[in-house]
Design an enzyme around this catalytic site. Structure first.
Site, PDB file in Angstrom:
ATOM      1  N   ASP A  56       4.877  20.717   6.581  1.00  0.00           N
ATOM      2  CA  ASP A  56       6.065  21.823   6.253  1.00  0.00           C
ATOM      3  C   ASP A  56       7.167  21.750   5.287  1.00  0.00           C
ATOM      4  OD1 ASP A  56       6.739  20.593   8.612  1.00  0.00           O
ATOM      5  OD2 ASP A  56       8.285  22.030   8.835  1.00  0.00           O
ATOM      6  N   LEU A  57       7.607  20.143   5.614  1.00  0.00           N
ATOM      7  CA  LEU A  57       8.718  19.654   4.673  1.00  0.00           C
ATOM      8  C   LEU A  57       8.380  19.674   3.280  1.00  0.00           C
ATOM      9  CD1 LEU A  57      10.427  17.161   7.266  1.00  0.00           C
ATOM     10  CD2 LEU A  57      11.159  19.719   6.825  1.00  0.00           C
ATOM     11  N   ASP A  63       4.892   1.868  12.110  1.00  0.00           N
ATOM     12  CA  ASP A  63       3.649   0.995  11.717  1.00  0.00           C
ATOM     13  C   ASP A  63       3.438  -0.447  12.415  1.00  0.00           C
ATOM     14  OD1 ASP A  63       2.484   3.086  10.338  1.00  0.00           O
ATOM     15  OD2 ASP A  63       3.074   2.455   8.019  1.00  0.00           O
ATOM     16  N   LYS A 117       0.740  -1.285  -0.088  1.00  0.00           N
ATOM     17  CA  LYS A 117      -0.185   0.212   0.029  1.00  0.00           C
ATOM     18  C   LYS A 117       0.928   1.334   0.038  1.00  0.00           C
ATOM     19  CE  LYS A 117      -1.596   2.002   3.980  1.00  0.00           C
ATOM     20  NZ  LYS A 117      -1.758   3.337   3.834  1.00  0.00           N
ATOM     21  N   ASN A 118       1.783   1.443   0.689  1.00  0.00           N
ATOM     22  CA  ASN A 118       2.539   2.436   1.002  1.00  0.00           C
ATOM     23  C   ASN A 118       3.391   2.780  -0.200  1.00  0.00           C
ATOM     24  OD1 ASN A 118       1.523   3.036   3.527  1.00  0.00           O
ATOM     25  ND2 ASN A 118       3.191   2.379   4.734  1.00  0.00           N
ATOM     26  N   ARG A 148       1.263  15.798  12.294  1.00  0.00           N
ATOM     27  CA  ARG A 148       1.970  15.289  11.326  1.00  0.00           C
ATOM     28  C   ARG A 148       1.989  16.466   9.972  1.00  0.00           C
ATOM     29  NH1 ARG A 148       0.633   9.337   9.544  1.00  0.00           N
ATOM     30  NH2 ARG A 148      -1.575  10.091   9.435  1.00  0.00           N
ATOM     31  N   ARG A 204      -8.483  -0.020   5.211  1.00  0.00           N
ATOM     32  CA  ARG A 204      -7.444   0.945   4.402  1.00  0.00           C
ATOM     33  C   ARG A 204      -6.011   0.315   4.165  1.00  0.00           C
ATOM     34  NH1 ARG A 204      -6.030   5.183   7.709  1.00  0.00           N
ATOM     35  NH2 ARG A 204      -4.809   5.994   5.837  1.00  0.00           N
ATOM     36  N   ARG A 211      -3.916  10.718   4.132  1.00  0.00           N
ATOM     37  CA  ARG A 211      -2.728  11.585   4.051  1.00  0.00           C
ATOM     38  C   ARG A 211      -1.955  11.593   2.880  1.00  0.00           C
ATOM     39  NH1 ARG A 211       0.400  14.696   7.259  1.00  0.00           N
ATOM     40  NH2 ARG A 211       2.544  14.648   6.863  1.00  0.00           N
TER      41      ARG A 211
END
Length: 441
Positions: free
Chosen positions: A138-139, A324, A36-37, A135, A416, A106
């Site tokens: 900004d980066l 995770d 998934k990631n 989380r 998910r 996200r």
């Protein structure tokens, strides 16, 4: 075969629950699903390409459906054929993502860099997903600005615009008090591959998902090096040509299934996985007294005659122990001998599963970013509420050893990130049933 067959979630997700009967030892072999990631940012990267991007095997997950829906809204044509997904550009004028879609996940932020690089502008609402502390994005913003883009926050959205001549290569550092950022690194890398000149990303995330996206971009014509290290060097090109790509196995699903075998004192082998990506898990298990075995594409735990001992462990960026798998490890820790400790260094607030484990009888004490565990605890079935994706898996694992039948509610979180987890556990001998939740959420 249906083109872009997606559910739109105009209504809230179906409220299913799992009924988990404790006391069954898991034994057998199961395949890991596609990652998934890795799938999500690879799908987002299709916005950069000319031609057809074919990804396989793409897991059948709610988050994947969300990304498909988002890309469709952004003018991409998606066609699913079994576990393969073909993505092509149908309308390159679309640059605005809707809040209704982005708020669900996200990883939706992953479209920011590709949109900005290929179409010159992007409007992306601040994303949603699992809720366990701050989380920041900004980066991501820092990286886009370094490449010459203007990025402002307007009405809850990031509005980014490239200079008239396109993005310009630059050197930047993506370090923060939270450490490196996986999605941020991927987002900035995806933008930099079409920027003019050279870009260098310092403090780059080193996770396997970053490496996978970098290799895919290179296969499509990008010029970059350094993936898997803290420094990525990218030479911009004018265009990228899509190519078929085989996705890796989901290392978190694989780790969860192995831990499920350990907690039930069983023997479980996960096939079609990359054991090298699970080294930190294997090392942690070895410290408890268990000796995992592995081959080129499989890993096995055999806990049938092993007395596991609790240890002190902390999460960290890859190659450290994955955040995770923190919740799942906590569930296992309740069944190991002695006292243990888990420190969460990535998301210090990621402990919403602790009160639910306590409802089952776990002896856990939280202080800030650390949980103390008193192991060898007899768990007793109770209704529990899943708060996020990995917490869901943790509670199912606890239910596998709790006396009686545990009801895990709101398993739409689980859907998910895990493909038919109940079916895989059933194949290993567990009694886990999915039912419609008759209670109000």
């Amino acid at each position: 075969m249906l083109e872009t067959e997606l559910y739109t979630w105009q209504n809230p997700p179906r409220m299913d629950c799992f009924e988990v009967e404790g006391g069954r030892c898991l034994e057998g072999s199961v395949n890991a699903s596609g990652s998934k990631n890795a799938s999500l940012p690879l799908m987002a990267a299709s916005l950069l390409f000319e031609g057809v991007a074919r990804l396989t095997p793409v897991p059948n997950l709610r988050d994947i459906d969300t990304m498909q829906l988002l890309l469709s809204e952004l003018g991409m044509h998606l066609e699913r054929d079994g576990d393969a997904l073909d993505i092509t550009t149908a309308d390159a004028s679309q640059t605005e993502a809707s809040y209704d879609i982005v708020r669900r996940m996200r990883a939706s932020i992953s479209v920011l860099g590709p949109l900005l690089a290929r179409r010159g502008r992007a409007t992306v609402p601040l994303p949603g997903g699992c809720v366990f502390g701050l989380r920041p994005v900004d980066l991501h913003v820092r990286g886009m600005r370094a490449l010459g883009a203007t990025v402002e926050q307007e009405n809850g959205c990031l509005v980014a615009k490239a200079p008239s001549g396109g993005l310009l290569g630059a050197s930047m550092d993506l370090c923060s008090p939270f450490g490196s950022t996986v999605l941020g690194t991927i987002n900035v890398m995806s933008a930099a591959v079409l920027a003019k000149g050279e870009s260098v990303i310092h403090s780059a995330a080193q996770e396997p998902e970053v490496v996978e996206v970098a290799r895919y971009l290179r296969a499509c014509g990008a010029v970059l090096e350094g993936e898997g290290t803290a420094s990525l060097r990218i030479q911009g090109v004018t265009c990228l040509k899509a190519t078929p790509w085989e996705l890796p196995a989901d290392r978190i699903e694989a780790g969860t299934l192995l831990l499920a075998g350990a907690i039930t004192r069983g023997r479980v082998r996960v096939t079609r996985c990359r054991p090298t990506e699970l080294r930190s898990l294997a090392a942690a298990l070895e410290r408890t007294g268990l000796t995992p075995t592995m081959g080129e594409d499989w890993m096995e735990v055999d806990a049938r005659q092993v007395e596991l001992q609790n240890i002190q462990l902390e999460t960290g960026p890859y190659p450290g122990f994955p955040t995770d798998l923190q919740a799942q490890w906590l569930a296992l820790s309740t069944q190991m001998k002695g006292e243990g400790r888990m420190r969460e260094r990535i998301y210090p607030e990621r402990f919403m599963h602790v009160p639910e484990l306590q409802r089952l009888g776990a002896n856990l004490t939280r202080s800030g970013d650390t949980v103390q565990i008193q192991g060898d605890t007899a768990l007793t079935a109770a209704p529990v509420l899943a708060s996020d994706l990995r917490a869901s898996a943790c509670l199912v694992m606890a239910g596998l050893v709790a006396k009686g039948t545990t009801t895990v509610r709101r398993v739409y979180h689980l859907d998910r990130g895990y493909v038919a987890l109940e079916s895989k556990l059933q194949k290993l001998g567990a009694k886990v049933l999915r039912r419609r939740d008759v209670e109000k959420p």
